[in-house]
Design a protein around this motif. Structure first.
Motif, PDB file in Angstrom:
ATOM      1  N   VAL A 229      -5.726   3.684   8.363  1.00  0.00           N
ATOM      2  CA  VAL A 229      -5.415   4.344   7.099  1.00  0.00           C
ATOM      3  C   VAL A 229      -6.191   3.667   5.977  1.00  0.00           C
ATOM      4  CG1 VAL A 229      -3.602   4.804   5.389  1.00  0.00           C
ATOM      5  CG2 VAL A 229      -3.115   5.067   7.832  1.00  0.00           C
ATOM      6  N   MET A 230      -6.846   4.462   5.167  1.00  0.00           N
ATOM      7  CA  MET A 230      -7.433   3.970   3.937  1.00  0.00           C
ATOM      8  C   MET A 230      -6.335   3.996   2.869  1.00  0.00           C
ATOM      9  SD  MET A 230     -10.524   3.042   4.291  1.00  0.00           S
ATOM     10  CE  MET A 230     -11.868   3.190   5.470  1.00  0.00           C
ATOM     11  N   THR A 231      -5.925   2.835   2.417  1.00  0.00           N
ATOM     12  CA  THR A 231      -4.881   2.799   1.401  1.00  0.00           C
ATOM     13  C   THR A 231      -5.351   3.442   0.103  1.00  0.00           C
ATOM     14  OG1 THR A 231      -5.577   0.554   0.839  1.00  0.00           O
ATOM     15  CG2 THR A 231      -3.742   0.788   2.359  1.00  0.00           C
ATOM     16  N   SER A 232      -6.675   3.405  -0.138  1.00  0.00           N
ATOM     17  CA  SER A 232      -7.206   4.101  -1.311  1.00  0.00           C
ATOM     18  C   SER A 232      -8.658   4.494  -1.071  1.00  0.00           C
ATOM     19  CB  SER A 232      -7.112   3.229  -2.571  1.00  0.00           C
ATOM     20  OG  SER A 232      -7.968   2.103  -2.469  1.00  0.00           O
TER      21      SER A 232
ATOM     22  N   ASP B 237      -3.486   6.466   1.182  1.00  0.00           N
ATOM     23  CA  ASP B 237      -2.940   6.547   2.546  1.00  0.00           C
ATOM     24  C   ASP B 237      -3.631   7.656   3.336  1.00  0.00           C
ATOM     25  OD1 ASP B 237      -1.156   4.465   1.947  1.00  0.00           O
ATOM     26  OD2 ASP B 237       0.305   5.872   1.129  1.00  0.00           O
ATOM     27  N   VAL B 238      -4.955   7.564   3.378  1.00  0.00           N
ATOM     28  CA  VAL B 238      -5.786   8.584   4.011  1.00  0.00           C
ATOM     29  C   VAL B 238      -6.059   8.192   5.467  1.00  0.00           C
ATOM     30  CG1 VAL B 238      -8.047   9.712   3.976  1.00  0.00           C
ATOM     31  CG2 VAL B 238      -6.884   9.153   1.818  1.00  0.00           C
ATOM     32  N   PRO B 239      -5.636   8.994   6.449  1.00  0.00           N
ATOM     33  CA  PRO B 239      -5.958   8.688   7.847  1.00  0.00           C
ATOM     34  C   PRO B 239      -7.474   8.741   8.064  1.00  0.00           C
ATOM     35  CG  PRO B 239      -4.189  10.312   7.712  1.00  0.00           C
ATOM     36  CD  PRO B 239      -4.769  10.183   6.334  1.00  0.00           C
ATOM     37  N   PHE B 240      -7.982   7.804   8.852  1.00  0.00           N
ATOM     38  CA  PHE B 240      -9.410   7.816   9.123  1.00  0.00           C
ATOM     39  C   PHE B 240      -9.684   7.291  10.519  1.00  0.00           C
ATOM     40  CE2 PHE B 240      -9.199   3.350   8.326  1.00  0.00           C
ATOM     41  CZ  PHE B 240     -10.328   2.790   8.890  1.00  0.00           C
TER      42      PHE B 240
ATOM     43  N   GLY C 236      -2.717  -8.524  13.195  1.00  0.00           N
ATOM     44  CA  GLY C 236      -3.429  -8.028  14.372  1.00  0.00           C
ATOM     45  C   GLY C 236      -4.219  -6.772  14.070  1.00  0.00           C
ATOM     46  N   ARG C 237      -4.764  -6.687  12.837  1.00  0.00           N
ATOM     47  CA  ARG C 237      -5.493  -5.499  12.407  1.00  0.00           C
ATOM     48  C   ARG C 237      -6.757  -5.897  11.665  1.00  0.00           C
ATOM     49  NH1 ARG C 237      -2.637  -0.718  12.210  1.00  0.00           N
ATOM     50  NH2 ARG C 237      -3.840   0.061  10.440  1.00  0.00           N
ATOM     51  N   PHE C 238      -7.705  -4.967  11.669  1.00  0.00           N
ATOM     52  CA  PHE C 238      -8.926  -5.126  10.899  1.00  0.00           C
ATOM     53  C   PHE C 238      -8.690  -4.626   9.472  1.00  0.00           C
ATOM     54  CE2 PHE C 238     -10.316  -4.896  15.265  1.00  0.00           C
ATOM     55  CZ  PHE C 238     -11.358  -5.810  15.341  1.00  0.00           C
ATOM     56  N   HIS C 239      -9.317  -5.290   8.508  1.00  0.00           N
ATOM     57  CA  HIS C 239      -9.270  -4.878   7.110  1.00  0.00           C
ATOM     58  C   HIS C 239     -10.695  -4.616   6.642  1.00  0.00           C
ATOM     59  CE1 HIS C 239      -5.063  -6.075   5.758  1.00  0.00           C
ATOM     60  NE2 HIS C 239      -5.099  -6.410   7.041  1.00  0.00           N
ATOM     61  N   ILE C 240     -10.871  -3.551   5.861  1.00  0.00           N
ATOM     62  CA  ILE C 240     -12.194  -3.201   5.353  1.00  0.00           C
ATOM     63  C   ILE C 240     -12.095  -2.873   3.876  1.00  0.00           C
ATOM     64  CG2 ILE C 240     -11.974  -0.755   5.977  1.00  0.00           C
ATOM     65  CD1 ILE C 240     -14.988  -0.877   6.725  1.00  0.00           C
ATOM     66  N   ASP C 241     -13.090  -3.313   3.113  1.00  0.00           N
ATOM     67  CA  ASP C 241     -13.106  -3.085   1.669  1.00  0.00           C
ATOM     68  C   ASP C 241     -14.556  -2.840   1.256  1.00  0.00           C
ATOM     69  OD1 ASP C 241     -12.810  -3.057  -1.065  1.00  0.00           O
ATOM     70  OD2 ASP C 241     -11.618  -4.883  -1.162  1.00  0.00           O
ATOM     71  N   LEU C 242     -14.840  -1.660   0.730  1.00  0.00           N
ATOM     72  CA  LEU C 242     -16.197  -1.303   0.333  1.00  0.00           C
ATOM     73  C   LEU C 242     -16.201  -0.782  -1.094  1.00  0.00           C
ATOM     74  CD1 LEU C 242     -19.088   0.440   2.059  1.00  0.00           C
ATOM     75  CD2 LEU C 242     -18.039   1.657   0.152  1.00  0.00           C
TER      76      LEU C 242
ATOM     77  N   GLY D 175     -15.656   3.887  -3.621  1.00  0.00           N
ATOM     78  CA  GLY D 175     -15.136   2.787  -2.819  1.00  0.00           C
ATOM     79  C   GLY D 175     -13.941   3.194  -1.993  1.00  0.00           C
ATOM     80  N   TYR D 176     -13.631   2.348  -1.011  1.00  0.00           N
ATOM     81  CA  TYR D 176     -12.418   2.549  -0.228  1.00  0.00           C
ATOM     82  C   TYR D 176     -11.926   1.206   0.293  1.00  0.00           C
ATOM     83  CZ  TYR D 176     -15.818   2.681   3.692  1.00  0.00           C
ATOM     84  OH  TYR D 176     -16.835   2.409   4.566  1.00  0.00           O
ATOM     85  N   ARG D 177     -10.630   1.195   0.651  1.00  0.00           N
ATOM     86  CA  ARG D 177      -9.996  -0.009   1.181  1.00  0.00           C
ATOM     87  C   ARG D 177      -8.962   0.424   2.200  1.00  0.00           C
ATOM     88  NH1 ARG D 177      -8.193  -1.964  -3.337  1.00  0.00           N
ATOM     89  NH2 ARG D 177      -9.965  -3.356  -3.676  1.00  0.00           N
ATOM     90  N   GLY D 178      -8.931  -0.242   3.365  1.00  0.00           N
ATOM     91  CA  GLY D 178      -7.972   0.163   4.372  1.00  0.00           C
ATOM     92  C   GLY D 178      -7.845  -0.817   5.515  1.00  0.00           C
ATOM     93  N   THR D 179      -7.013  -0.447   6.487  1.00  0.00           N
ATOM     94  CA  THR D 179      -6.795  -1.251   7.682  1.00  0.00           C
ATOM     95  C   THR D 179      -6.881  -0.349   8.904  1.00  0.00           C
ATOM     96  OG1 THR D 179      -4.387  -0.951   7.695  1.00  0.00           O
ATOM     97  CG2 THR D 179      -5.254  -2.799   6.418  1.00  0.00           C
TER      98      THR D 179
END
Length: 222
Positions: free
Chosen positions: A39-42, A70-73, A176-182, A194-198
């Motif tokens: 999910v991308m939180t934003s 809360d965008v599914p990806f 136990g999850r990956f985090h990404i922030d662009l 930009g986006y941010r999610g796990t």
């Protein structure tokens, strides 16, 4: 043969978190693909005047013009050998924004010790990537020189006319999850996108990438 990220990072690859080493170790030699879902939180964009630019990119699966929380990806990293014999890894992202599916296509190749990120359905944009590892074992990625290719047309984008992407990807042991922030910024106009999610990952054995993930045209020029 090591993965293209291991080649590009050299000794620093061993400083990545072990889960990131596996994720960015995907290649023909590994014989597996990495499929992430989360999910991308934003998902954000800049001022109103960025919308036409983002909409234009959407036509070739290069940019996402929508915003949301809360965008599914899903991100799919499959290795394959392209028509020019180059080892290639897909970085295809798909977002479900209120029932509208948006897709961001990218395929990466190694050119010497440099990774070139081809963007779009027809590999129109070739972007050089600068890679680093921080003290927490996260991968830091910054876009650099950018070139446009379309048939006989080829030119280099001056950086004042384009944005620079900065990405940080890490693994959280507690979750136990990956985090990404662009974030993508323009040197004069500021924030563009930009986006941010796990997300979680699964690895599956493969020998090729599905045709649906490959670009419609491969570009030999880097």
């Amino acid at each position: 043969m090591t993965s293209m990220f291991a080649e590009a990072l050299g000794p620093d690859f061993a400083r990545l978190h072990p889960m990131l080493q596996r994720r960015f170790g995907v290649g023909l030699d590994s014989g597996e693909a990495c499929i992430g879902t989360g999910v991308m939180t934003s998902v954000r964009r800049g001022p109103w005047w960025t919308v036409p630019f983002l909409q234009l990119g959407r036509l070739r699966n290069i940019l996402v013009p929508d915003v949301g929380e809360d965008v599914p990806f899903r991100i799919e990293n499959y290795p394959y050998r392209d028509p020019f014999g180059r080892e290639t890894v897909t970085f295809v992202r798909e977002y479900d924004l209120r029932g509208r599916l948006r897709r961001f296509d990218a395929t990466m190749v190694l050119d010497g010790r440099r990774i070139v990120d081809y963007l779009g359905t027809h590999q129109h944009l070739a972007v050089d990537l600068d890679l680093a590892v921080d003290d927490e074992g996260a991968l830091l990625l910054t876009s650099d020189a950018q070139r446009f290719y379309e048939g006989p047309v080829a030119f280099r984008f001056p950086m004042w006319a384009s944005g620079r992407a900065r990405l940080r990807e890490r693994f959280d042991d507690r979750e136990g999850r990956f985090h990404i922030d662009l974030e993508v910024h323009h040197e004069r106009f500021g924030f563009l996108f930009g986006y941010r999610g796990t997300f979680d990952c699964e690895w599956v054995p493969v020998t090729d990438a599905p045709e649906r993930l490959k670009p419609r045209r491969h570009e030999v020029r880097t």
